[in-house]
Design a protein around this motif. Structure first.
Motif, mmCIF file in Angstrom:
data_model
loop_
_atom_site.group_PDB
_atom_site.id
_atom_site.type_symbol
_atom_site.label_atom_id
_atom_site.label_comp_id
_atom_site.label_asym_id
_atom_site.label_seq_id
_atom_site.Cartn_x
_atom_site.Cartn_y
_atom_site.Cartn_z
ATOM 1 N N VAL A 17 -1.932 0.378 22.533
ATOM 2 C CA VAL A 17 -1.029 -0.590 22.495
ATOM 3 C C VAL A 17 0.501 0.337 21.464
ATOM 4 O O VAL A 17 1.663 -0.472 21.855
ATOM 5 N N CYS A 18 0.512 0.680 20.217
ATOM 6 C CA CYS A 18 1.055 0.933 19.001
ATOM 7 C C CYS A 18 0.752 1.967 18.417
ATOM 8 O O CYS A 18 -0.234 2.428 18.129
ATOM 9 N N SER A 19 2.228 3.035 17.809
ATOM 10 C CA SER A 19 1.342 3.727 16.829
ATOM 11 C C SER A 19 2.160 3.638 15.526
ATOM 12 O O SER A 19 3.460 3.218 15.797
ATOM 13 N N GLU A 20 1.251 4.075 14.508
ATOM 14 C CA GLU A 20 1.563 3.357 13.441
ATOM 15 C C GLU A 20 1.429 4.176 11.832
ATOM 16 O O GLU A 20 0.803 5.313 12.491
ATOM 17 N N MET A 21 0.694 4.226 10.864
ATOM 18 C CA MET A 21 0.304 4.851 10.046
ATOM 19 C C MET A 21 -1.085 4.313 9.180
ATOM 20 O O MET A 21 -1.062 4.863 7.823
ATOM 21 N N GLU A 22 -1.544 3.454 8.518
ATOM 22 C CA GLU A 22 -2.390 2.415 8.046
ATOM 23 C C GLU A 22 -3.020 2.010 8.083
ATOM 24 O O GLU A 22 -4.810 2.111 7.637
ATOM 25 N N SER A 23 -3.514 1.494 9.595
ATOM 26 C CA SER A 23 -4.685 0.803 10.183
ATOM 27 C C SER A 23 -6.006 2.140 10.317
ATOM 28 O O SER A 23 -6.880 1.052 9.699
ATOM 29 N N ALA A 24 -6.194 2.862 10.158
ATOM 30 C CA ALA A 24 -7.299 3.688 10.405
ATOM 31 C C ALA A 24 -7.986 4.026 9.133
ATOM 32 O O ALA A 24 -9.131 3.950 8.927
ATOM 33 N N ALA A 25 -6.796 3.672 8.292
ATOM 34 C CA ALA A 25 -7.665 3.658 6.737
ATOM 35 C C ALA A 25 -8.244 3.047 6.741
ATOM 36 O O ALA A 25 -8.929 2.916 5.730
ATOM 37 N N VAL A 26 -7.608 0.873 6.174
ATOM 38 C CA VAL A 26 -7.943 0.314 6.786
ATOM 39 C C VAL A 26 -9.206 -0.081 6.601
ATOM 40 O O VAL A 26 -10.154 -0.424 6.173
ATOM 41 N N PHE A 27 -9.003 0.393 8.469
ATOM 42 C CA PHE A 27 -10.340 0.177 8.899
ATOM 43 C C PHE A 27 -12.107 0.852 8.208
ATOM 44 O O PHE A 27 -13.204 0.760 8.497
ATOM 45 N N VAL A 28 -11.591 2.814 8.383
ATOM 46 C CA VAL A 28 -12.327 3.577 7.879
ATOM 47 C C VAL A 28 -13.200 3.256 6.205
ATOM 48 O O VAL A 28 -14.292 3.071 6.352
ATOM 49 N N VAL A 29 -12.146 2.791 5.850
ATOM 50 C CA VAL A 29 -12.662 2.910 4.199
ATOM 51 C C VAL A 29 -13.342 1.668 3.947
ATOM 52 O O VAL A 29 -13.981 0.996 2.977
ATOM 53 N N GLY A 30 -12.660 0.551 4.791
ATOM 54 C CA GLY A 30 -13.572 -0.974 5.100
ATOM 55 C C GLY A 30 -14.601 -0.181 5.313
ATOM 56 O O GLY A 30 -15.827 -1.235 4.673
ATOM 57 N N THR A 59 -5.566 -1.447 21.099
ATOM 58 C CA THR A 59 -5.772 -0.184 19.696
ATOM 59 C C THR A 59 -4.903 0.572 19.123
ATOM 60 O O THR A 59 -3.522 0.391 20.078
ATOM 61 N N ALA A 60 -4.451 1.056 17.802
ATOM 62 C CA ALA A 60 -3.737 1.629 17.928
ATOM 63 C C ALA A 60 -3.539 2.659 17.386
ATOM 64 O O ALA A 60 -4.781 3.464 17.697
ATOM 65 N N HIS A 61 -2.363 3.374 17.497
ATOM 66 C CA HIS A 61 -2.761 5.321 16.907
ATOM 67 C C HIS A 61 -1.831 5.417 15.767
ATOM 68 O O HIS A 61 -0.891 4.975 15.624
ATOM 69 N N THR A 62 -3.142 6.065 14.578
ATOM 70 C CA THR A 62 -2.409 5.719 13.018
ATOM 71 C C THR A 62 -2.244 7.111 12.705
ATOM 72 O O THR A 62 -3.122 8.727 12.949
ATOM 73 N N LYS A 63 -1.536 7.463 12.399
ATOM 74 C CA LYS A 63 -0.591 8.884 12.381
ATOM 75 C C LYS A 63 -0.404 9.641 10.709
ATOM 76 O O LYS A 63 -0.018 8.373 10.221
ATOM 77 N N ASP A 64 -0.171 10.302 11.198
ATOM 78 C CA ASP A 64 0.602 10.762 9.601
ATOM 79 C C ASP A 64 1.982 11.238 9.330
ATOM 80 O O ASP A 64 2.747 11.272 8.387
ATOM 81 N N SER A 65 2.749 11.684 10.285
ATOM 82 C CA SER A 65 4.087 11.947 10.239
ATOM 83 C C SER A 65 4.720 11.121 11.184
ATOM 84 O O SER A 65 5.194 11.326 12.573
ATOM 85 N N THR A 83 0.707 -1.552 -0.072
ATOM 86 C CA THR A 83 0.058 -0.063 -0.005
ATOM 87 C C THR A 83 1.089 0.987 -0.047
ATOM 88 O O THR A 83 0.152 2.317 -0.545
ATOM 89 N N GLY A 84 2.301 1.268 0.216
ATOM 90 C CA GLY A 84 2.789 2.578 0.746
ATOM 91 C C GLY A 84 2.573 2.908 2.184
ATOM 92 O O GLY A 84 1.429 2.478 2.428
ATOM 93 N N VAL A 85 3.311 3.411 2.471
ATOM 94 C CA VAL A 85 3.388 4.386 3.471
ATOM 95 C C VAL A 85 2.947 5.817 3.665
ATOM 96 O O VAL A 85 2.832 6.431 3.033
ATOM 97 N N GLY A 86 1.627 5.171 4.927
ATOM 98 C CA GLY A 86 0.574 6.228 5.105
ATOM 99 C C GLY A 86 -0.859 6.180 4.392
ATOM 100 O O GLY A 86 -1.325 5.085 3.803
ATOM 101 N N ALA A 87 -1.867 7.081 5.176
ATOM 102 C CA ALA A 87 -3.240 6.715 4.719
ATOM 103 C C ALA A 87 -3.855 6.606 3.193
ATOM 104 O O ALA A 87 -4.372 5.895 2.873
ATOM 105 N N PRO A 88 -3.306 8.420 2.814
ATOM 106 C CA PRO A 88 -3.649 8.307 1.638
ATOM 107 C C PRO A 88 -3.358 6.987 0.074
ATOM 108 O O PRO A 88 -4.310 7.179 -0.350
#
Length: 260
Positions: free
Chosen positions: A189-202, A154-160, A66-71
């Motif tokens: 529990v952790c911080s990453e950059m993609e999961s919120a996008a997967v969940f919401v768009v899904g 729960t993950a923290h999904t960020k842009d930066s 998917t590449g890095v990040g939500a977009p």
């Protein structure tokens, strides 16, 4: 879709995919994950999106970066859903937010904090980013079978990325530190950059989603060594095998969540 029904960014057609997809963000992880499938083969590559496919239990499974990040992740989820994929699982790495996390421990994510911009163009921020319960349970069972340390949460999904890892040099350092501590004290529990996008768009597209990530401990983030990635890949593939065997499909209702 563009001409000849080719997905604009992924360069895939409906006949290239099946019902299941594994989504690492890193193109270099696609082939090693696909190698755990039966009859793996390369399909397509465009920009940060590389796709291989194989089978599990007679069902076609694809692996797409998917590449890095939500977009870019949202692009991949959109186009895969349009091609007919019904279940998608993010497979990646993250930094731990809790001091007792073992380096290399897995996190089966049940939800994500929407601290990024992409999903706000889909749903208001009050709408939760949640994983599908069947996918969560399949991932949890797979981690148990693998015998690797893991936790659900729960993950923290960020842009930066550097906003977290080099906070002190940021103009908003005080704000970033305060927010990060808020998420940590809330139990993320952790911080990453993609999961919120997967969940919401899904959720919007009515497809099942999940996420499993390998966590770097705080000491390892600063000093190494890198944890082994193989248990993560094996857990994700085994979870898909379970979903294929049970024969459950994405339904008309939006995905539901399981508590941490």
């Amino acid at each position: 879709m563009s001409s000849e029904n080719l997905a604009h960014h992924l360069h895939l057609r409906a006949e290239d995919v099946g019902r299941y997809a594994l989504l690492p963000n890193c193109p270099e992880h696609v082939a090693p994950i696909a190698a755990l499938l039966d009859d793996p083969e390369f399909v397509a590559r465009n920009r940060e999106f590389e796709t291989w496919r194989g089978t599990l239990g007679g069902e076609r499974v694809i692996v797409t970066s998917t590449g890095v990040g939500a977009p870019s992740t949202a692009l991949a989820v959109e186009e895969l859903a349009a091609l007919g994929v019904e279940t998608m699982i993010r497979v990646g790495a993250s930094g731990s937010m809790l001091p007792d996390v073992v380096n290399g421990e897995l996190a089966v994510l049940t939800s994500a904090i929407r601290d990024e911009g992409t999903t706000k163009q889909y749903l208001p921020v009050e709408f939760p980013a949640i994983a599908d319960i069947e996918v969560v349970l399949a991932l949890r069972e797979a981690a148990e079978r693998a015998g690797v340390p893991f936790r659900c949460g729960t993950a923290h999904t960020k842009d930066s990325y550097y906003g977290e890892t080099e906070t002190d040099r940021m103009p908003m350092a005080a704000t970033l530190k305060e927010r990060f501590e808020t998420w940590r004290r809330g139990g993320a529990v952790c911080s990453e950059m993609e999961s919120a996008a997967v969940f919401v768009v899904g959720t919007v597209l009515k497809v099942r989603t999940g996420s499993v990530v390998l966590m770097w401990s705080q000491d390892a983030i600063d000093n190494g060594p890198a944890p082994s990635i193989e248990p993560l890949f094996a857990t994700a593939v085994d979870a898909v095998r379970t979903l294929v065997a049970t024969g459950t499909r994405s339904g008309a209702a939006a995905p539901s969540a399981v508590g941490a």
